[in-house]
Design an enzyme around this catalytic site. Structure first.
Site, PDB file in Angstrom:
ATOM      1  N   LYS A 131       7.147  13.684   0.511  1.00 60.90           N
ATOM      2  CA  LYS A 131       5.837  13.502   1.134  1.00 60.90           C
ATOM      3  C   LYS A 131       5.960  12.389   2.168  1.00 60.90           C
ATOM      4  O   LYS A 131       5.985  11.210   1.854  1.00 60.90           O
ATOM      5  CB  LYS A 131       4.741  13.139   0.131  1.00 60.90           C
ATOM      6  CG  LYS A 131       3.370  13.319   0.796  1.00 60.90           C
ATOM      7  CD  LYS A 131       2.306  12.357   0.361  1.00 60.90           C
ATOM      8  CE  LYS A 131       2.354  11.004   0.937  1.00 60.90           C
ATOM      9  NZ  LYS A 131       2.063  10.885   2.367  1.00 60.90           N
TER      10      LYS A 131
ATOM     11  N   CYS B 177      10.613  -3.141   8.127  1.00 61.00           N
ATOM     12  CA  CYS B 177      10.490  -3.837   6.849  1.00 61.00           C
ATOM     13  C   CYS B 177      11.416  -5.042   6.755  1.00 61.00           C
ATOM     14  O   CYS B 177      11.081  -6.053   6.172  1.00 61.00           O
ATOM     15  CB  CYS B 177      10.772  -2.872   5.712  1.00 61.00           C
ATOM     16  SG  CYS B 177      12.375  -2.067   5.870  1.00 61.00           S
TER      17      CYS B 177
ATOM     18  N   GLU C  90       3.145 -10.312   5.041  1.00 64.92           N
ATOM     19  CA  GLU C  90       3.782  -9.386   5.989  1.00 64.92           C
ATOM     20  C   GLU C  90       2.742  -8.968   7.037  1.00 64.92           C
ATOM     21  O   GLU C  90       1.667  -8.486   6.687  1.00 64.92           O
ATOM     22  CB  GLU C  90       4.285  -8.151   5.234  1.00 64.92           C
ATOM     23  CG  GLU C  90       5.032  -7.187   6.147  1.00 64.92           C
ATOM     24  CD  GLU C  90       5.512  -5.935   5.410  1.00 64.92           C
ATOM     25  OE1 GLU C  90       4.688  -5.272   4.755  1.00 64.92           O
ATOM     26  OE2 GLU C  90       6.702  -5.614   5.517  1.00 64.92           O
TER      27      GLU C  90
HETATM   28  P1  NAD Z   1       2.006   2.654   2.925  1.00 64.37           P
HETATM   29  O1  NAD Z   1       2.241   1.995   1.623  1.00 64.37           O
HETATM   30  O2  NAD Z   1       0.620   2.675   3.447  1.00 64.37           O
HETATM   31  O3  NAD Z   1       2.453   4.189   2.846  1.00 64.37           O
HETATM   32  C1  NAD Z   1       3.781   4.579   2.575  1.00 64.37           C
HETATM   33  C2  NAD Z   1       3.775   5.995   2.019  1.00 64.37           C
HETATM   34  O4  NAD Z   1       3.152   5.966   0.740  1.00 64.37           O
HETATM   35  C3  NAD Z   1       2.971   6.997   2.841  1.00 64.37           C
HETATM   36  O5  NAD Z   1       3.578   8.250   2.766  1.00 64.37           O
HETATM   37  C4  NAD Z   1       1.628   7.003   2.130  1.00 64.37           C
HETATM   38  O6  NAD Z   1       0.894   8.193   2.341  1.00 64.37           O
HETATM   39  C5  NAD Z   1       2.064   6.864   0.696  1.00 64.37           C
HETATM   40  N1  NAD Z   1       1.097   6.258  -0.213  1.00 64.37           N
HETATM   41  C6  NAD Z   1       0.190   5.297   0.046  1.00 64.37           C
HETATM   42  N2  NAD Z   1      -0.530   5.014  -1.072  1.00 64.37           N
HETATM   43  C7  NAD Z   1      -0.036   5.818  -2.043  1.00 64.37           C
HETATM   44  C8  NAD Z   1      -0.373   6.004  -3.413  1.00 64.37           C
HETATM   45  N3  NAD Z   1      -1.365   5.319  -4.002  1.00 64.37           N
HETATM   46  N4  NAD Z   1       0.323   6.911  -4.136  1.00 64.37           N
HETATM   47  C9  NAD Z   1       1.320   7.618  -3.560  1.00 64.37           C
HETATM   48  N5  NAD Z   1       1.664   7.495  -2.268  1.00 64.37           N
HETATM   49  C10 NAD Z   1       1.002   6.601  -1.516  1.00 64.37           C
HETATM   50  O7  NAD Z   1       3.019   2.009   3.960  1.00 64.37           O
HETATM   51  P2  NAD Z   1       3.156   2.317   5.523  1.00 64.37           P
HETATM   52  O8  NAD Z   1       2.030   1.655   6.231  1.00 64.37           O
HETATM   53  O9  NAD Z   1       3.401   3.756   5.749  1.00 64.37           O
HETATM   54  O10 NAD Z   1       4.541   1.572   5.852  1.00 64.37           O
HETATM   55  C11 NAD Z   1       4.635   0.221   6.074  1.00 64.37           C
HETATM   56  C12 NAD Z   1       5.115  -0.518   4.842  1.00 64.37           C
HETATM   57  O11 NAD Z   1       6.338   0.057   4.392  1.00 64.37           O
HETATM   58  C13 NAD Z   1       5.416  -1.964   5.125  1.00 64.37           C
HETATM   59  O12 NAD Z   1       4.946  -2.769   4.073  1.00 64.37           O
HETATM   60  C14 NAD Z   1       6.948  -1.998   5.194  1.00 64.37           C
HETATM   61  O13 NAD Z   1       7.510  -3.245   4.922  1.00 64.37           O
HETATM   62  C15 NAD Z   1       7.292  -0.985   4.163  1.00 64.37           C
HETATM   63  N6  NAD Z   1       8.652  -0.470   4.383  1.00 64.37           N
HETATM   64  C16 NAD Z   1       9.652  -0.839   3.514  1.00 64.37           C
HETATM   65  C17 NAD Z   1      10.960  -0.417   3.714  1.00 64.37           C
HETATM   66  C18 NAD Z   1      12.074  -0.816   2.775  1.00 64.37           C
HETATM   67  O14 NAD Z   1      13.140  -0.217   2.827  1.00 64.37           O
HETATM   68  N7  NAD Z   1      11.888  -1.802   1.915  1.00 64.37           N
HETATM   69  C19 NAD Z   1      11.251   0.411   4.798  1.00 64.37           C
HETATM   70  C20 NAD Z   1      10.228   0.783   5.675  1.00 64.37           C
HETATM   71  C21 NAD Z   1       8.921   0.337   5.441  1.00 64.37           C
END
Ligand code: NAD
Length: 463
Positions: free
Chosen positions: A155, A264, A364
């Site tokens: 997803k 990230c 962040e």
């Molecule tokens: P997000 O948490 O809003 O969403 C990430 C994914 O999770 C999306 O597909 C979203 O639809 C899904 N999601 C959100 N809430 C959910 C829930 N309750 N249950 C299941 N799925 C859910 O994050 P974003 O805005 O897409 O990405 C940015 C964040 O991702 C930043 O905090 C960044 O640091 C982090 N990130 C981490 C890494 C890593 O490797 N550590 C890499 C890239 C991004």
């Protein structure tokens, strides 16, 4: 969840609609998990050499389509095209190659006394990914999972889903059998939650924000599924007093602003010796001025828009709050600046003289915002680096490599680059604390998708 509702995809530079994907309903999530379960029976038994062959084909196909993938990601995320070519579209190929290289090696035999320990594929994987590196994040889960013999339901983020549609075509063309990788679209609160809480899932691999990661871990605990969490970061670039300050500051600024600061692992905190702070601020401000926001399709562009208006408002809100708290703005503006009429652009920001406990140094931002933290001595530098809940990445700069290694060893984080060393797509990537648990990439990434079995041999039969 509202089944089959359209999700409009926007180009963040022009605010034009560039595509539509359809939100899955509960029956579709269930069908995807069932398809993955059925495919697991055969795929998990596929010889290692066959899985290596599929990964080899996938790598070639990604390579052939690199330019098209880069263009798609620039339109979907707003990444400058030069960066999209160099990282967004190129890194996924390296991710696949790193997994393939593991399969090309003979499988290690492990014995503990009279027990042989074997690694087996863990089952069906729910892969939930963010928008910032949409292809890389998806491949970083799919490649090791299928290398291990697992099957996947992906997803992707609803914010930038287009590259994953292209990826599905490439997986089919590479010979990945029907049902081994399945794609469902939708928001996190609906489709994401239905998927990670589905009883047919064995491993949940989530990349995203720390808040969503906590919720995902709680849902997965109910089934229970194994959880891998790749979450947020607030990484430190630590400059020691003997370092080449100009090089360290320039590279740190470029790293912090990579992909509009929406990375990230970005080094968003620059920790410098107090007596060199003002010099560091001047270098950082001059470097920030080179990141003028502009049309991301221009090969000279270094900073595109942020991914959405919500992200822009969030970033500007945090910048304004920091200024209101009395934090010194050394470069940038609180109103976003004079920017193109359309698109979610912001000017980059440098804050100076920041206390490591200030909110802007703790949270962040996920935008082009650098904080410069002055410290007295190495002890204070290490303490400042570790003074956040996150621990994903980091950097150390010193003329003395042994000294840099000693500081790196004391940093509570999953990766550290010494003196600007390059990213290694085969090395384990992941965090500690609020940055998550588990590792991705190469052999360590594959290991997350396996489970161990110990087989005891009668006396005299062992190894
Ligand atoms: P997000 O948490 O809003 O969403 C990430 C994914 O999770 C999306 O597909 C979203 O639809 C899904 N999601 C959100 N809430 C959910 C829930 N309750 N249950 C299941 N799925 C859910 O994050 P974003 O805005 O897409 O990405 C940015 C964040 O991702 C930043 O905090 C960044 O640091 C982090 N990130 C981490 C890494 C890593 O490797 N550590 C890499 C890239 C991004």
């Amino acid at each position: 969840m509202a089944g089959n509702e359209p999700i409009e995809v926007e180009n963040p530079a022009t605010e034009e609609r560039i595509g539509t994907v359809h939100c899955a309903d509960p029956a579709l999530v269930d069908a995807a998990v069932t398809a993955a379960r059925e495919a697991f029976a055969e795929w998990s038994q596929t010889p290692r050499a066959d899985r290596a062959k599929v990964l080899g084909a996938l790598s070639s196909l990604i390579g052939d389509r690199e330019e098209e993938l880069a263009q798609t990601i620039t339109r979907d995320v707003g990444s400058p095209i030069t960066l999209a070519r160099r990282i967004q579209a190129a890194l996924p190929k390296a991710d696949v190659d790193a997994c393939r290289a593991v399969l090309d090696e003979p499988e290690a035999q492990e014995w503990i006394g009279h027990s042989q320990v074997v690694r087996e594929p863990a089952g069906v994987v729910a892969a939930v990914t963010p928008w910032n590196y949409p292809l890389h994040q998806a491949v970083l889960k799919i490649a090791p999972a299928i290398a291990a013999g697992c099957t996947v339901v992906l997803k992707p983020s609803e914010v930038a889903p287009l590259a994953t549609e292209a990826l599905m075509d490439l997986l089919v063309a590479a010979g990945v059998p029907h049902g081994v990788v399945n794609l469902v679209h939708g928001t996190g609160s609906s489709v994401g939650e239905a998927l990670v809480g589905h009883p047919g899932i064995d491993v949940v691999s989530f990349t995203g924000s720390t808040g969503a990661g906590r919720r995902v871990a709680a849902l997965a605990a109910a089934t229970p599924a194994k959880v891998v969490l790749e979450l947020g970061g607030k990484s430190a670039s630590v400059v020691l007093d003997d370092a080449d300050l100009t090089a360290a500051v320039k590279v740190t600024v470029a790293n912090c602003y990579l992909n509009g600061g929406q990375t990230c692992s970005a080094w968003t905190r620059l920790i410098v010796p107090r007596h060199r702070h003002d010099e560091a601020v001047d270098i950082a401000a001059a470097q920030a001025a080179r990141f003028a926001p502009g049309d991301p399709t221009d090969p000279a562009a270094r900073l595109g828009p942020l991914v959405s208006s919500a992200q822009r408002e969030r970033v500007l809100g945090m910048v304004r709050a920091a200024v209101a708290d009395g934090t010194r703005l050394a470069f940038g503006r609180t109103d976003g600046g004079s920017l193109p009429d359309r698109g979610h652009f912001v000017t980059p920001v440098v804050f100076s003289g920041v206390d490591p406990t200030a909110r802007i140094a703790q949270e962040e931002v996920f935008g082009p915002v650098l904080v410069i933290i002055p410290v007295d001595g190495e002890e204070e530098a290490v303490a400042a680096a570790n003074a956040v809940p996150y621990g994903l990445h980091g950097a150390v700069w010193s003329a003395d490599e042994g000294r840099a290694v000693a500081v790196a060893a004391r940093m509570r984080t999953g990766q550290v680059d010494l003196n600007g060393a390059a990213h290694n797509p085969a090395a384990p990537f992941g965090g500690v604390g609020a940055s998550g648990l588990g590792r991705e990439s190469g052999a360590y990434g594959i290991a997350e998708y396996t489970t161990t079995k110990a087989i005891q041999f009668p006396a005299g039969r062992a190894s």
